[in-house]
Design an enzyme around this catalytic site. Structure first.
Site, PDB file in Angstrom:
ATOM      1  N   ILE A  58    -118.657  16.109  74.188  1.00 57.18           N
ATOM      2  CA  ILE A  58    -118.871  14.666  74.248  1.00 57.18           C
ATOM      3  C   ILE A  58    -117.611  13.987  74.784  1.00 57.18           C
ATOM      4  O   ILE A  58    -116.519  14.165  74.252  1.00 57.18           O
ATOM      5  CB  ILE A  58    -119.237  14.113  72.847  1.00 57.18           C
ATOM      6  CG1 ILE A  58    -120.577  14.724  72.409  1.00 57.18           C
ATOM      7  CG2 ILE A  58    -119.291  12.590  72.863  1.00 57.18           C
ATOM      8  CD1 ILE A  58    -121.129  14.204  71.101  1.00 57.18           C
ATOM      9  N   GLY A 103    -112.330  12.789  73.997  1.00 57.87           N
ATOM     10  CA  GLY A 103    -113.507  13.655  73.981  1.00 57.87           C
ATOM     11  C   GLY A 103    -113.424  14.640  72.831  1.00 57.87           C
ATOM     12  O   GLY A 103    -112.419  14.686  72.104  1.00 57.87           O
ATOM     13  N   LYS A 104    -114.447  15.401  72.643  1.00 61.34           N
ATOM     14  CA  LYS A 104    -114.443  16.442  71.612  1.00 61.34           C
ATOM     15  C   LYS A 104    -115.595  17.394  71.897  1.00 61.34           C
ATOM     16  O   LYS A 104    -116.587  16.998  72.513  1.00 61.34           O
ATOM     17  CB  LYS A 104    -114.639  15.817  70.221  1.00 61.34           C
ATOM     18  CG  LYS A 104    -114.048  16.633  69.097  1.00 61.34           C
ATOM     19  CD  LYS A 104    -112.549  16.404  69.008  1.00 61.34           C
ATOM     20  CE  LYS A 104    -111.918  17.193  67.886  1.00 61.34           C
ATOM     21  NZ  LYS A 104    -110.505  16.804  67.701  1.00 61.34           N
ATOM     22  N   GLY A 105    -115.450  18.612  71.408  1.00 61.63           N
ATOM     23  CA  GLY A 105    -116.530  19.574  71.579  1.00 61.63           C
ATOM     24  C   GLY A 105    -116.649  20.438  70.346  1.00 61.63           C
ATOM     25  O   GLY A 105    -115.764  20.425  69.481  1.00 61.63           O
ATOM     26  N   ASP A 144    -108.965  23.126  68.359  1.00 57.92           N
ATOM     27  CA  ASP A 144    -109.172  22.319  67.147  1.00 57.92           C
ATOM     28  C   ASP A 144    -109.466  23.320  66.024  1.00 57.92           C
ATOM     29  O   ASP A 144    -109.060  24.481  66.141  1.00 57.92           O
ATOM     30  CB  ASP A 144    -110.336  21.333  67.390  1.00 57.92           C
ATOM     31  CG  ASP A 144    -110.431  20.259  66.324  1.00 57.92           C
ATOM     32  OD1 ASP A 144    -109.556  19.388  66.286  1.00 57.92           O
ATOM     33  OD2 ASP A 144    -111.373  20.282  65.508  1.00 57.92           O
TER      34      ASP A 144
END
Ligand code: NAD
Length: 418
Positions: A58, A103-105, A144
């Site tokens: 995202i 963003g991040k996933g 992360d």
């Protein structure tokens, strides 16, 4: 719980938007991610069977630059959680004034049940699934929870295979051999150190201020070492095995050696205290560097430090935050105090784009400069708007994103008019 995080991120955006009197169209853009993809991630198990798990990537905002944020492998990962974390990353990169968005996933999987070979198959498959949505100019993943240099190296390698050309800037947190940056391991601690020293100076704390640190892992242990070298007294530290205290200051190197030997700081032999007491011990600076939600309202009543620097993500509950504010305790929020990692990630991306390799000293100098400037900006907004630092950080970050959105809209308007 996962819904809470997204709702919390939106509440942060809304409060800042109210303060800044933002237009509705900007609020709408800030509320929803710019781009969100949900993918199926098939991978090969060690038994030869195919398995499929859900994954997400995202990009909340690219208004200030390519989206930037970690990749989380955890059984509780949901689209909502990833969206909330992506939103917070937009604010974080903007607070530090990095030329990046947020963003991040994540993948909904328990990586502890997978072998190294299965993890590689999973990570490469995920990379192929999201390859069309990431890229050095678009969205740049990082490590992360439960991912590290191995996963980032696999992503870089698989992305190069898919696109047909090496592009190390597609991901950060890589090994040095694959184009990683020096100083990445200690980045979060080094960034927090700058924030602690500058804030302590502003508050008029003594040069040998007493520090208590909850958590003695990557962030906490390096920070303890750095602050002790700066002449501060680390009077209490803890880890999941317990907490220790010495009002005259612990020998941090000896504590680290004891932990390396036995697995916990308590083996050092200093006076053992209760696990919560590390948060309430007599000190000037408190650094929660372990868990989300570690300080609740009850503990906040008993915090004796004048300065709290949030090295961990979200260590103070909203109720605790209110109590600390009421009691006049200065809290430097996580969006800045834990931003050293993403700042050096940005440096890694910049080095890759420019084909450069900065020395460790150069990385440390630039990190200190960036964190100091961000803290000055934060303090200025806090004073001019009479806001606590946490609210000021949201205003600073959201304000910078809004300015970039306005500029983008201006370009669109001009293009339509011509
Ligand atoms: P880590 O796993 O290396 O260390 C965590 C430490 O906390 C360990 O020493 C562990 O024993 C301790 N701990 C766990 N439960 C505890 C408890 N109940 N009481 C006291 N100590 C406890 O993790 P880390 O990388 O140091 O991250 C710590 C925090 O900082 C997390 O909130 C993380 O999200 C945040 N953070 C880390 C980075 C980074 O680059 N490492 C960047 C930004 C934010």
């Amino acid at each position: 719980m996962t819904l809470d995080l997204h709702q919390q991120a939106l509440a942060t955006i809304d409060a800042a938007a109210d303060e800044l009197r933002l237009d509705d169209w900007m609020r709408a853009l800030l509320h929803r991610p710019e781009r969100a993809i949900a993918v199926q991630v098939p991978y090969v198990g060690d038994d030869g069977e195919m398995r499929v798990v859900p994954g997400y990537r995202i990009a909340h905002s690219t208004a200030r630059g390519p989206a930037k944020g970690g990749t989380r492998f955890h059984p509780d990962v949901t689209a909502e959680e990833v969206a909330g974390l992506a939103t917070l990353m937009s604010v974080k990169t903007a607070v530090v004034d990095l030329p990046l968005g947020g963003g991040k996933g994540g993948i909904t999987v328990d990586p502890k049940r997978l072998s190294e070979r299965e993890l590689e198959s999973l990570t490469r498959s995920y990379t192929r699934a999201i390859a069309g949505s990431i890229g050095p100019d678009v969205d740049v993943p990082a490590p992360d929870v439960n991912t590290d240099t191995r996963h980032m190296d696999w992503i870089a390698d698989e992305y190069a295979r898919v696109t047909g050309a090496p592009a190390p800037a597609v991901v950060t947190g890589k090994s040095l051999a694959a184009g990683g940056s020096l100083g990445r391991d200690t980045a979060t601690a080094a960034g927090c150190r700058t924030v602690v020293l500058a804030s302590a100076h502003r508050l008029g704390l003594p040069a040998d201020a007493r520090v208590a640190i909850q958590g003695f892992g990557n962030a906490g242990a390096h920070l303890a070492r750095l602050l002790a070298a700066d002449g501060l007294r680390v009077v209490a530290v803890s880890d999941s095995g317990g907490a220790i205290h010495d009002p005259d200051g612990l020998d941090v190197a000896a504590v680290a050696a004891a932990k390396a030997r036995s697995g916990s700081v308590v083996a050092h032999g200093a006076t053992e205290i209760g696990p919560e007491e590390v948060l309430t011990v007599d000190c000037d600076v408190l650094v929660p560097a372990a868990l989300e939600g570690a300080i609740d309202a009850r503990l906040a009543e008993r915090v004796r430090a004048r300065l709290v620097a949030e090295a961990a993500n979200g260590p103070c509950t909203p109720e605790a935050d209110a109590v600390l504010q009421e009691r006049g305790v200065t809290v430097v929020p996580d969006v800045l105090a834990s931003a050293g990692g993403v700042t050096v990630s940005c440096f890694e991306w910049q080095q890759n784009l420019g084909g450069e390799q900065w020395s460790a000293a150069e990385v440390a100098r630039r990190l200190d400069e960036r964190m100091s400037a961000a803290l000055d900006d934060l303090w200025r907004v806090s004073e001019s708007r009479r806001l606590p630092l946490r609210a000021a950080a949201a205003v600073l970050g959201v304000g910078r994103i809004a300015a970039a959105l306005a500029e983008r809209a201006g370009v669109v308007e001009e293009a339509l008019a011509s």
